[in-house]
Scaffold this active site. Structure first.
Site, mmCIF file in Angstrom:
data_model
loop_
_atom_site.group_PDB
_atom_site.id
_atom_site.type_symbol
_atom_site.label_atom_id
_atom_site.label_comp_id
_atom_site.label_asym_id
_atom_site.label_seq_id
_atom_site.Cartn_x
_atom_site.Cartn_y
_atom_site.Cartn_z
ATOM 1 N N TYR A 1 -2.226 -0.992 10.436
ATOM 2 C CA TYR A 1 -2.176 -1.160 8.971
ATOM 3 C C TYR A 1 -0.825 -0.663 8.451
ATOM 4 O O TYR A 1 -0.176 -1.327 7.644
ATOM 5 C CB TYR A 1 -3.337 -0.371 8.346
ATOM 6 C CG TYR A 1 -3.529 -0.594 6.855
ATOM 7 C CD1 TYR A 1 -4.231 -1.702 6.381
ATOM 8 C CD2 TYR A 1 -3.026 0.315 5.934
ATOM 9 C CE1 TYR A 1 -4.430 -1.885 5.014
ATOM 10 C CE2 TYR A 1 -3.223 0.135 4.567
ATOM 11 C CZ TYR A 1 -3.924 -0.976 4.118
ATOM 12 O OH TYR A 1 -4.115 -1.156 2.760
ATOM 13 N N SER B 1 0.870 -1.183 0.000
ATOM 14 C CA SER B 1 0.000 0.000 0.000
ATOM 15 C C SER B 1 0.900 1.223 0.000
ATOM 16 O O SER B 1 2.103 1.108 0.287
ATOM 17 C CB SER B 1 -0.850 -0.034 1.275
ATOM 18 O OG SER B 1 -1.325 1.248 1.607
HETATM 19 P P1 NDP Z 1 -11.815 -5.933 0.390
HETATM 20 O O1 NDP Z 1 -12.242 -5.592 1.781
HETATM 21 O O2 NDP Z 1 -12.655 -5.469 -0.759
HETATM 22 O O3 NDP Z 1 -11.674 -7.538 0.273
HETATM 23 C C1 NDP Z 1 -10.925 -8.221 1.226
HETATM 24 C C2 NDP Z 1 -10.763 -9.645 0.784
HETATM 25 O O4 NDP Z 1 -9.925 -10.328 1.735
HETATM 26 C C3 NDP Z 1 -12.076 -10.422 0.733
HETATM 27 O O5 NDP Z 1 -12.016 -11.343 -0.330
HETATM 28 C C4 NDP Z 1 -12.077 -11.160 2.073
HETATM 29 O O6 NDP Z 1 -12.816 -12.362 2.063
HETATM 30 C C5 NDP Z 1 -10.610 -11.473 2.216
HETATM 31 N N1 NDP Z 1 -10.189 -11.770 3.581
HETATM 32 C C6 NDP Z 1 -10.214 -10.955 4.662
HETATM 33 N N2 NDP Z 1 -9.736 -11.603 5.733
HETATM 34 C C7 NDP Z 1 -9.387 -12.845 5.314
HETATM 35 C C8 NDP Z 1 -8.847 -13.994 5.943
HETATM 36 N N3 NDP Z 1 -8.548 -13.998 7.261
HETATM 37 N N4 NDP Z 1 -8.634 -15.111 5.218
HETATM 38 C C9 NDP Z 1 -8.937 -15.136 3.884
HETATM 39 N N5 NDP Z 1 -9.456 -14.078 3.231
HETATM 40 C C10 NDP Z 1 -9.674 -12.952 3.938
HETATM 41 O O7 NDP Z 1 -10.282 -5.470 0.257
HETATM 42 P P2 NDP Z 1 -9.584 -4.489 -0.804
HETATM 43 O O8 NDP Z 1 -9.841 -4.969 -2.181
HETATM 44 O O9 NDP Z 1 -9.914 -3.086 -0.456
HETATM 45 O O10 NDP Z 1 -8.045 -4.721 -0.440
HETATM 46 C C11 NDP Z 1 -7.322 -5.837 -0.923
HETATM 47 C C12 NDP Z 1 -5.855 -5.631 -0.594
HETATM 48 O O11 NDP Z 1 -5.385 -4.453 -1.240
HETATM 49 C C13 NDP Z 1 -5.575 -5.463 0.893
HETATM 50 O O12 NDP Z 1 -4.351 -6.079 1.221
HETATM 51 C C14 NDP Z 1 -5.460 -3.951 1.035
HETATM 52 O O13 NDP Z 1 -4.678 -3.580 2.133
HETATM 53 C C15 NDP Z 1 -4.798 -3.591 -0.268
HETATM 54 N N6 NDP Z 1 -4.998 -2.211 -0.682
HETATM 55 C C16 NDP Z 1 -6.266 -1.724 -0.904
HETATM 56 C C17 NDP Z 1 -6.426 -0.407 -1.365
HETATM 57 C C18 NDP Z 1 -7.795 0.132 -1.674
HETATM 58 O O14 NDP Z 1 -7.894 1.263 -2.170
HETATM 59 N N7 NDP Z 1 -8.865 -0.621 -1.436
HETATM 60 C C19 NDP Z 1 -5.278 0.474 -1.604
HETATM 61 C C20 NDP Z 1 -4.008 -0.148 -1.299
HETATM 62 C C21 NDP Z 1 -3.892 -1.458 -0.876
HETATM 63 P P3 NDP Z 1 -14.391 -12.411 2.504
HETATM 64 O O15 NDP Z 1 -15.140 -11.859 1.317
HETATM 65 O O16 NDP Z 1 -14.642 -13.843 2.745
HETATM 66 O O17 NDP Z 1 -14.514 -11.547 3.717
#
Ligand code: NDP
Length: 256
Positions: free
Chosen positions: A160, A147
């Site tokens: 985070y 990130s």
């Molecule tokens: P979302 O909240 O949209 O999705 C999160 C995903 O992670 C879901 O598929 C969820 O599964 C899964 N998940 C959460 N906990 C677990 C676990 N313990 N085991 C397995 N799966 C898990 O996330 P984002 O798309 O926003 O973010 C994705 C990545 O990108 C993250 O690492 C985030 O830090 C990074 N990021 C995001 C940014 C943004 O603008 N959104 C910017 C920079 C980095 P379920 O559906 O089953 O809950």
């Protein structure tokens, strides 16, 4: 030249790909020809994502495996299931992550540990298990989703920031130990990405103009902006790229 970026026949696992950025990355790898295993913890949501993607990639190249990336045993079982039922894992994208916003003075240790465990320890657990299979084969690609908070801090998201900063150094540690065995481990650090989840921030005039002013490219990123770098780092086109974290942020982290 296009053969360098062709993922036909490769098997990829993208953690946390039932929705969000992970799902977009899974689609990018599938577009490049890979067989993709989706992952999440909520079985119903994961099944819905698999069914929806299977319509777009009807050749049986979309599979799913629900497991909790914070559990050592579940990660081992999940990777073993993929190796036995889908095939040898070539590409791992450690994407699953969560956020928790609260000022540090009010932060409970349980919430600190939950974020560190989901955003950092998970990459160690799933990465180590994947590497145990990749190292004897002499090849493998691991991409850790970082990130801009890998490099920059903001108030209220201390765990985070600590986790994402740690993830860059974990990428380097994995490189130090596994690169000689033919693995390339790199990070992708997305900037502010316009998704369903950030639509409210895009609609917030004050926040939106702060983002535009803070970003040399003068726009939000899109999930499509992450597709090229992800395919590159998953492909033979990056075979001598080791331990790097690539910021896909429109230049945000290079200006003050
Ligand atoms: P979302 O909240 O949209 O999705 C999160 C995903 O992670 C879901 O598929 C969820 O599964 C899964 N998940 C959460 N906990 C677990 C676990 N313990 N085991 C397995 N799966 C898990 O996330 P984002 O798309 O926003 O973010 C994705 C990545 O990108 C993250 O690492 C985030 O830090 C990074 N990021 C995001 C940014 C943004 O603008 N959104 C910017 C920079 C980095 P379920 O559906 O089953 O809950």
């Amino acid at each position: 030249m296009s053969a360098l970026f062709d993922l036909t026949g490769r098997i990829a696992l993208v953690t946390g790909s039932s929705r969000g950025i992970g799902n977009a990355l899974a689609r990018a790898l599938a577009d490049a020809g890979a067989t993709v295993v989706l992952n999440g913890i909520t079985p119903a949501r994961l099944k819905a994502a698999e069914d929806s993607m299977a319509v777009d990639y009807p050749e049986g190249r979309i599979r799913s495996c629900a497991f909790d990336v914070t559990s050592d045993a579940a990660a081992a079982e999940g990777i073993a299931w993929i190796e036995a039922n889908v095939g040898p894992l070539d590409i791992l994208v450690n994407n699953a992550g969560i956020q928790h916003r609260v000022p540090m003075l009010e932060l409970d240790v349980s919430d600190w540990e939950r974020v560190i465990s989901t955003d950092l320890t998970s990459a160690f657990l799933v990465g180590r298990e994947a590497a145990r299979h990749m190292i004897p084969r002499g090849s493998g690609k691991i991409i850790n989703i970082c990130s801009v908070q890998t490099d920059l801090a903001r108030p209220t998201i201390a765990p985070y920031i600590a986790a994402k900063g740690g993830l860059r150094n974990l990428t380097r540690a994995m490189t130090a130990e596994w690169a000689a065995s033919g693995l390339q481990i790199n990070g992708i650090a997305p900037g502010y990405i316009h998704t369903e989840m950030t639509q409210n921030l895009v609609d917030d005039e004050e926040f939106n103009s702060w983002i535009l002013g803070r970003t040399p490219a003068n726009r939000w990123g899109t999930v499509q902006d992450l597709a090229g770098p992800a395919v590159w780092l998953a492909s033979s086109g990056s075979d001598f790229v080791n331990g790097q974290t690539i910021f896909i942020d429109g230049g945000m982290t290079v200006v003050v």
